[in-house]
Design a protein around this motif. Structure first.
Motif: not given
Lengths: 409, 310
Positions: A293-296, A389-392, A399-401
Motif C-alpha cells: 500500500l501507499a498513500t499519495s 489524499l488517496t491510498v493506492y 498501482w490501483v487507487d
C-alpha cells in the motif's frame, strides 16, 4: 611497521574522504538566457539522474509542459517563459549549489522543486535571502513551512518564499495510520525508516497516530539509503509477528525491503508514503508486491476532470519519461508561478517591475486557480489548501487507487 | 521462533559476497602494494557485462543456461577493463610515489562509473537483472536459503578452492608468490613480473564478476553506483582479514557480513543498548570491530602471508 601504520592511516583517511565525496556534484553549466524582450525563467531543481530520476524527470517535463502551454496561449502578454532545469541528485549539497546558481540568474522569478524535503532544507535560506519564490511539488515534511517546533503546535513560518503544492506528512501519516488500522484491519505494525528528513518524519507521525488509534508498533528499525541488503531487517520483521510493515522512505529501498520481507517468508503488506508510490517500486525485483500500500497526496490524476487535458497534452508533447507521481503537482507549481507573474505584470502596466522577485513572492499568496490536481491556493504558511489524499494498492503489478478522501483532522 | 540460524545464513551469504570482491583488493595489494579503489567499479561493470550477455540470449532462456553465460560475459568484460586499467592507468605509474597510483585509482573509479551512467542504455537509474524464480530452500523451520544466497554460498568456496590450488600448486601461482615476496629477485629468477601483475588484476576482476552476478541474481537489479558502497565494504573486509592474504579476504568478508546482520538483529536486545541497535547503527558496529582488530592485530585477522617489503 611504519609502513603498516601508514596503510591503516591511508585506509581510514581515504574511506572517510570517499564517503564524504560520494555525492559529488555534476554541473551542467547554467546559461544566462537574457536577451532583449521580456524573458522569465522558471528554475527547476530535481534529481534528474540517479535512483530517483524517474520522479525528477516527471517534474522537469511537467514544468516544461506548463511553460510551453503558457507561451502558446500567451498567458502573460509580452512575456516568454523558459525553464532552467538543474540536477540535484537528491543530495542537499548539490541542491544548495543549484540554489545559488538559480539565484544568480537574474531572469529566474520562481523555482519549482526540489523533490526531497532534506534537499529543500538546504535551499530555502538562499531563496529567502534573494526573495525568490520556491514552489515544491513534492516536499511533505511539515517543518519546511511550519518551523521546527510544529510538533508542539507552535507554527512559525521560517521562510516567506517557500510554497508547496503537496500536502504535508502530518496529514499523510495520519491518513495512512487511519487506513491501515480501520480499513485494512491491521493491529501490529513494524515501522522502518530510512533516516532521512522525509522518511524518519513520516514514520514518526504514522507511529504516533497508529498508537493513538489503539494499534501496536511491535518494533522499529532503520535502513541506509543506497544499500541493497535488508535481509536482516526482514528477518526481524518476520520474527516479530507483525501483520504489516510501514516504511518511511523512498521507493529504491522500499521496493527492495518489501521484496526481502516476502522472501524471508512473511506474507504481510508493506505500506509507505508518496515516496514509494512509483512504478519503480513494483519493478524493484521479480518478486510480486501485490497487496502493498501507499498513500499519495491528491486524487489520482487520471480521475480528476481537470487533469484530462494535462494527460493528453503530456502525451502529445512526446516526453521520453512518464509524468510519474508528481507530474500534476509540478505542473500546478509552475502554473502558480506563471499566474503570480501575470498578476505582477498586470499591476505594473504590462511590464515587469524592478523588484520583480519580491512582487512575485507577494503575489503567490493570492494565487488561486483550478489546476491539474484540483483547486490550487496557498495558506498563510505557504502550504497547499488542497487536503485530498488517496491510498493506492499494488494489484497485478500496478498501482490501483483504493480509497480517496479529503482529510479531516 | 529462533531467528539466529536465518540471520547467520544471511550474514554468511552477504559475507561471501564481500569476500569475493575483497579478493581483488587483496591480490593487487599483495603483489604491487596498490589499493585499487577502482575495484568496486570493476565489480559493477562485471554486473553490466553479465546483463549484456544475458540480453543477447534469446528470450525465455532458462537461468540454468543463462547463469554460465552471464558469468562468462561478466568475467570477460570486467577482466578486460581491469587489464586495460592496469596497462594504461597503473603501469605507467609503477615506481612513482604510492600516492600517485592511489589517486589514479580513485579517478579511474569515477570515470568508470560515469561511463556506465552515460553510455549504458537505461543505466541512469537501476536496471532490472534476471532473477531466480521459485521458492527458497526450506532446510528446517526457521532456516530458508533463497536460491540466490545458495548460489553465492556455493560459488564463493568453489572459487576460493580453485584460487588456493592455483596459487600453491601451479607454476604461475608460485611465480605470483615469489613476485609478492620480492619483485626484484623474482625478476632476476626469470619471472615475467609484468605478466604476474596483470594476472593478479585479472583474477580479482573475474572474482568480482562472479560477485556481481550473485548480487544481481539476489536483488533483481543492478545500478551504476552499486560498486561504491559494496567496494568499500569489501575493502574493509580485506583489511580486516589481513590485506595481501587471499584467505584473509574471504574470512574478513564472512566476519564482516555476519557482524553486520547480527548487530542489526541483536545489539538492541542487550540491556541498556536498545537505542544503539538496528540497521541505523550497523556500520558503526562493523567499523568499531575493524578498529579493534587493527588496534590489537594491525596485520589483520590472518595477517599478510607474504613478507612485507618494508
Amino acid at each position: 611497521m611504519r609502513n603498516r601504520s601508514l596503510l591503516v592511516l591511508t585506509t581510514v583517511l581515504t574511506t572517510g574522504a570517499l564517503t564524504l565525496t560520494a555525492c559529488g556534484s555534476r554541473d551542467d553549466g547554467g546559461k544566462d538566457n537574457s536577451k532583449g524582450g521580456t524573458t522569465v525563467v522558471i528554475g527547476v531543481d530535481a534529481p534528474l539522474t540517479g535512483s530517483l530520476s524517474a520522479l525528477g524527470q516527471g517534474i522537469k517535463n511537467s514544468v516544461d509542459l506548463a511553460v510551453q502551454t503558457a507561451n502558446k496561449n500567451k498567458e502573460v502578454p509580452g512575456v516568454t517563459f523558459k525553464i532552467e532545469a538543474l540536477d540535484d541528485q537528491a543530495t542537499p549539497a548539490t541542491g544548495k549549489a543549484n540554489a545559488t546558481k538559480l539565484v544568480g540568474i537574474k531572469d529566474v522569478l520562481g523555482v519549482v522543486g526540489p523533490l526531497n524535503s532534506g534537499v529543500s532544507q538546504s535551499m530555502q535560506a538562499d531563496f529567502d535571502k534573494a526573495n525568490l519564490t520556491q514552489v515544491s511539488p513534492a516536499n511533505t515534511n511539515p517543518s519546511l513551512s511550519k518551523g521546527d517546533n510544529w510538533g508542539k503546535g507552535d507554527f512559525k513560518r521560517p521562510f516567506k518564499t517557500y510554497f508547496r503544492t503537496a500536502t504535508t506528512d502530518v496529514i499523510q501519516g495520519k491518513f495512512a495510520a487511519n487506513y491501515l488500522f480501520k480499513d485494512a484491519g491491521k493491529k501490529k505494525v513494524f515501522v522502518v525508516n530510512d533516516k532521512q528528513t522525509y522518511g524518519a518524519g513520516l514514520a514518526a507521525i504514522f507511529s504516533d497516530e497508529f498508537k493513538r488509534l489503539g494499534g501496536t508498533v511491535v518494533d522499529t528499525d532503520s535502513v541506509t539509503v543506497k544499500e541493497t541488503d535488508f535481509s536482516s531487517t526482514a528477518n526481524k520483521i518476520k520474527a516479530s509477528g507483525a501483520d504489516s510493515v510501514y516504511f518511511g522512505g523512498q521507493y529504491p529501498e522500499g521496493g527492495l525491503l518489501s521484496d526481502q520481507v516476502k522472501k524471508a517468508g512473511a506474507k504481510i503488506p508493506t505500506m509507505g508514503g508518496d515516496g514509494i508510490y512509483d512504478p519503480e517500486f513494483i519493478k524493484a525485483s521479480g518478486e510480486a508486491n501485490d497487496g502493498d500500500l501507499a498513500t499519495s497526496v491528491g486524487y489520482p490524476v487520471e480521475k480528476l476532470p481537470t487533469a484530462k487535458k494535462f494527460i493528453e497534452d503530456y502525451k502529445a508533447a512526446g516526453y521520453k519519461d512518464p509524468y510519474a507521481a508528481y507530474g500534476g503537482y509540478s505542473y500546478d507549481a509552475a502554473w502558480s508561478i506563471i499566474q503570480a507573474v501575470k498578476a505582477v505584470v498586470a499591476d505594473n502596466k504590462g511590464k515587469l517591475p524592478e523588484d520583480a522577485r519580491a512582487k512575485v513572492t507577494e503575489a503567490m499568496a493570492k494565487v488561486s486557480f483550478e489546476g491539474v490536481t484540483g483547486k490550487v491556493s496557498f495558506d498563510e504558511f505557504g502550504d497547499t489548501t488542497n487536503k485530498q489524499l488517496t491510498v493506492y494498492q499494488v494489484k497485478n503489478g500496478a498501482w490501483v487507487d483504493v480509497k480517496s478522501s479529503t482529510f479531516e483532522d | 521462533m529462533n531467528e539466529l540460524p536465518q540471520q547467520l545464513a544471511d550474514g554468511l551469504a552477504l559475507g561471501a559476497l564481500y569476500g569475493l570482491i575483497a579478493i581483488g583488493y587483496t591480490m593487487v595489494y599483495g603483489i604491487v602494494q596498490l589499493i585499487n579503489f577502482a575495484h568496486g567499479e570493476i565489480f559493477m561493470i562485471g554486473g553490466f557485462g553479465a546483463l549484456t550477455a544475458y540480453t543477447i540470449l534469446p528470450d525465455g532462456t532458462p537461468l540454468a543456461v543463462g547463469i554460465p553465460v552471464m558469468l562468462i560475459g561478466g568475467a570477460v568484460v570486467s577482466v578486460a577493463v581491469a587489464m586495460g586499467a592496469e596497462r594504461f592507468a597503473y603501469r605507467p605509474l609503477r615506481g612513482a610515489p604510492r600516492l600517485a597510483p592511489l589517486i589514479t585509482a580513485i579517478g579511474l573509479s569515477i570515470v568508470l562509473q560515469q561511463l556506465i551512467w552515460g553510455f549504458y542504455p537505461g543505466a541512469k537509474s537501476k536496471v532490472t537483472f534476471p532473477e531466480f524464480k521459485g521458492e527458497s530452500f526450506q532446510l528446517f523451520d526457521g532456516l530458508a536459503i533463497s536460491r540466490a544466497d545458495a548460489f553465492v554460498l556455493v560459488a564463493a568456496p568453489l572459487c576460493m578452492i580453485a584460487l588456493g590450488l592455483f596459487v600453491s600448486k601451479s607454476r604461475s601461482g608460485r611465480a605470483m608468490q615469489a613476485t609478492a615476496q620480492d619483485p626484484d629477485t623474482a625478476k632476476l629468477m626469470g619471472i615475467n613480473t609484468d605478466r604476474i601483475i596483470v594476472m593478479a588484476f585479472a583474477i580479482g576482476a573475474a572474482f568480482a564478476a562472479v560477485a556481481a552476478v550473485a548480487e544481481g541474481l539476489d536483488k533483481g537489479q543492478i545500478r551504476f553506483e552499486m560498486g561504491f558502497l559494496l567496494g568499500l565494504k569489501a575493502f574493509t573486509a580485506a583489511v580486516l582479514g589481513g590485506i595481501g592474504n587471499i584467505y584473509g579476504a574471504m574470512i574478513g568478508g564472512v566476519v564482516l557480513g555476519v557482524a553486520e546482520t547480527l548487530s542489526i538483529a541483536y545489539v538492541e536486545h542487550i540491556p541498556g543498548m536498545d537505542q544503539f541497535g538496528g540497521g541505523a547503527w550497523k556500520d558503526i558496529w562493523v567499523f568499531s570491530l575493524l578498529i579493534l582488530v587493527l588496534l590489537f592485530r594491525p596485520q589483520g585477522l590472518l595477517g599478510q602471508r607474504t613478507a612485507d617489503r618494508a
